[in-house]
Design an enzyme around this catalytic site. Structure first.
Site, PDB file in Angstrom:
ATOM      1  N   GLY A  11       0.819  -1.210   0.000  1.00  0.00           N
ATOM      2  CA  GLY A  11       0.000   0.000   0.000  1.00  0.00           C
ATOM      3  C   GLY A  11       0.850   1.255   0.000  1.00  0.00           C
ATOM      4  N   ARG A  72       1.047  -5.407  -5.586  1.00  0.00           N
ATOM      5  CA  ARG A  72       1.228  -6.628  -4.803  1.00  0.00           C
ATOM      6  C   ARG A  72       1.403  -7.793  -5.776  1.00  0.00           C
ATOM      7  NH1 ARG A  72      -2.307  -3.617  -1.413  1.00  0.00           N
ATOM      8  NH2 ARG A  72      -1.491  -3.470   0.705  1.00  0.00           N
ATOM      9  N   ASP A 103       4.832  -4.456   6.116  1.00  0.00           N
ATOM     10  CA  ASP A 103       5.175  -5.793   6.572  1.00  0.00           C
ATOM     11  C   ASP A 103       5.381  -6.770   5.416  1.00  0.00           C
ATOM     12  OD1 ASP A 103       3.682  -8.642   7.463  1.00  0.00           O
ATOM     13  OD2 ASP A 103       5.188  -7.907   8.878  1.00  0.00           O
ATOM     14  N   THR A 125       4.325   2.790   5.733  1.00  0.00           N
ATOM     15  CA  THR A 125       2.947   2.324   5.827  1.00  0.00           C
ATOM     16  C   THR A 125       2.186   3.219   6.786  1.00  0.00           C
ATOM     17  OG1 THR A 125       1.495   0.556   6.661  1.00  0.00           O
ATOM     18  CG2 THR A 125       3.734   0.611   7.523  1.00  0.00           C
ATOM     19  N   ASP A 127      -0.128   2.308   8.589  1.00  0.00           N
ATOM     20  CA  ASP A 127      -0.600   1.504   9.721  1.00  0.00           C
ATOM     21  C   ASP A 127       0.292   1.608  10.954  1.00  0.00           C
ATOM     22  OD1 ASP A 127      -2.584   0.599   7.991  1.00  0.00           O
ATOM     23  OD2 ASP A 127      -1.407  -1.148   7.370  1.00  0.00           O
ATOM     24  N   ASP A 129       2.697  -0.280  11.903  1.00  0.00           N
ATOM     25  CA  ASP A 129       2.681  -1.608  12.534  1.00  0.00           C
ATOM     26  C   ASP A 129       3.980  -2.390  12.349  1.00  0.00           C
ATOM     27  OD1 ASP A 129       2.441  -2.024   9.813  1.00  0.00           O
ATOM     28  OD2 ASP A 129       0.798  -3.459   9.950  1.00  0.00           O
ATOM     29  N   ARG A 171      -5.249  -1.847   9.373  1.00  0.00           N
ATOM     30  CA  ARG A 171      -5.143  -3.305   9.245  1.00  0.00           C
ATOM     31  C   ARG A 171      -5.340  -3.947  10.613  1.00  0.00           C
ATOM     32  NH1 ARG A 171      -0.322  -6.627   6.343  1.00  0.00           N
ATOM     33  NH2 ARG A 171       0.769  -5.749   8.131  1.00  0.00           N
ATOM     34  N   ARG A 243     -24.975   7.322  12.778  1.00  0.00           N
ATOM     35  CA  ARG A 243     -24.466   7.347  11.414  1.00  0.00           C
ATOM     36  C   ARG A 243     -23.064   6.755  11.394  1.00  0.00           C
ATOM     37  NH1 ARG A 243     -28.977   7.974  10.801  1.00  0.00           N
ATOM     38  NH2 ARG A 243     -30.150   9.568   9.649  1.00  0.00           N
TER      39      ARG A 243
END
Length: 319
Positions: A11, A72, A103, A125, A127, A129, A171, A243
């Site tokens: 990503g 990917r 990762d 990333t 994320d 992570d 993620r 919402r």
């Protein structure tokens, strides 16, 4: 080492271009040739490789996304795919590879390293992570994108006296949700690492309503569940008009923040330095505002840790 390659994989994240720029400029400054590999590992196997010059990295530091594009590739995960990639690198005379990504991208770099090909990983990333670094390239920009969106949503939540569930990316990590929730004063934050049970969230909403609170914001990390389903459950349990907003890929785009531009520049340059020193199979990172590097294979064995003190604080401040 006279020739190195650089690719972005997985990503995209704001700041990847700043990292590419740093790799290109640092390599050329160090009398090395640098080759851009387009479309990630898939492009590597296909030989989509071009030499980069100083101008190749001009006017990109402020741009989101990645000028090298990303993809990917399931084929690269195979033994045959990895051998094809190494053949392409040898064909172009590329002696070392810098991989900018998350990762999955690091897993690919680790596989090449195990086969004796020198790779350095640069964590990119949203994320946040990746073990071994406090921050990854793109996290700060994505965080500020979320904060801006939630600020706007809170305006309409206040006007219409509604509860809003806002699903954010990340993620299987809750960093984006936690940091955004604390920054935006969310009533509840749901993260994979320590999820509030549903009854606790409902109880907090009802207590707020009892004291006259007219609206609430709930931040839900995508690793916890589906925002629409969760919003429906909230409305059924409380009777409050609810919402749901799924922020989606807006979080990946946009001009990188100053923090991400500086971080990417430092990490990209550090990766080149490691290759010059003859290092291989390393990842670069930042810890306590100091540049660090770790064995990439050992780093991937570690588990990303979230700051649970921040999580407890968010609960204390959202009473």
């Amino acid at each position: 080492m006279k020739k190195i390659g650089v690719l972005t994989s997985g990503g995209d994240a704001p700041g990847m271009n700043a990292a590419i720029r740093a790799v290109v400029r640092k390599a050329i400054f160090s009398d090395m040739e640098v080759y851009g590999i387009y479309n990630g590992y898939q492009g590597l196997m296909e030989g989509n490789i071009k030499k980069m010059e100083l101008g190749s990295a001009g006017d990109i530091i402020q741009r989101g996304g990645t000028v090298l594009y990303s993809a990917r590739s399931d084929e690269f995960k195979t033994e045959e795919g990895q051998q094809t990639a190494i053949k392409q690198l040898n064909k172009f005379g590329i002696e070392g590879l810098i991989v900018i990504g998350g990762d999955g991208s690091f897993q690919g770099a680790a596989k090449l390293t195990e086969k004796g090909y020198p790779c350095i990983g640069v964590p990119g990333t949203i994320d946040n992570d990746i073990p071994g670094t406090d921050f990854t390239i793109g996290f700060d920009t994505a965080l500020n994108t979320i904060i801006d969106a939630v600020d706007k949503i809170r305006d309409t939540a206040t006007s219409h006296e509604r509860t809003y569930v806002i699903e954010v990316m990340g993620r299987n990590a809750g960093d984006l949700a936690l940091w955004a929730g604390l920054a935006d004063g969310a009533e509840s934050i749901l993260i994979p690492e320590n999820t509030n049970d549903f009854d606790t969230v409902v109880d907090r909403l009802k207590k707020g309503q009892a004291r006259g609170k007219k609206h609430s914001i709930i931040i839900l990390a995508e690793g916890v569940g589906n925002g629409i389903d969760y919003g429906n459950k909230i409305e059924d349990a409380t009777g409050m008009e609810t919402r749901v907003t799924v922020l989606g890929h807006i979080q990946r785009g946009g001009r990188p923040s100053g923090f991400d531009r500086v971080l990417a520049s430092r990490l990209g340059a550090k990766a080149v330095e490691l290759l010059i020193e003859g290092q291989a199979g390393r990842m670069v990172g930042i810890q306590n505002n100091k540049l660090v590097d770790h064995d990439i294979i050992e780093a991937l064995k570690q588990k990303h840790q979230i700051d649970l003190d921040m999580y407890r604080l968010s609960n204390e401040l959202s009473i």
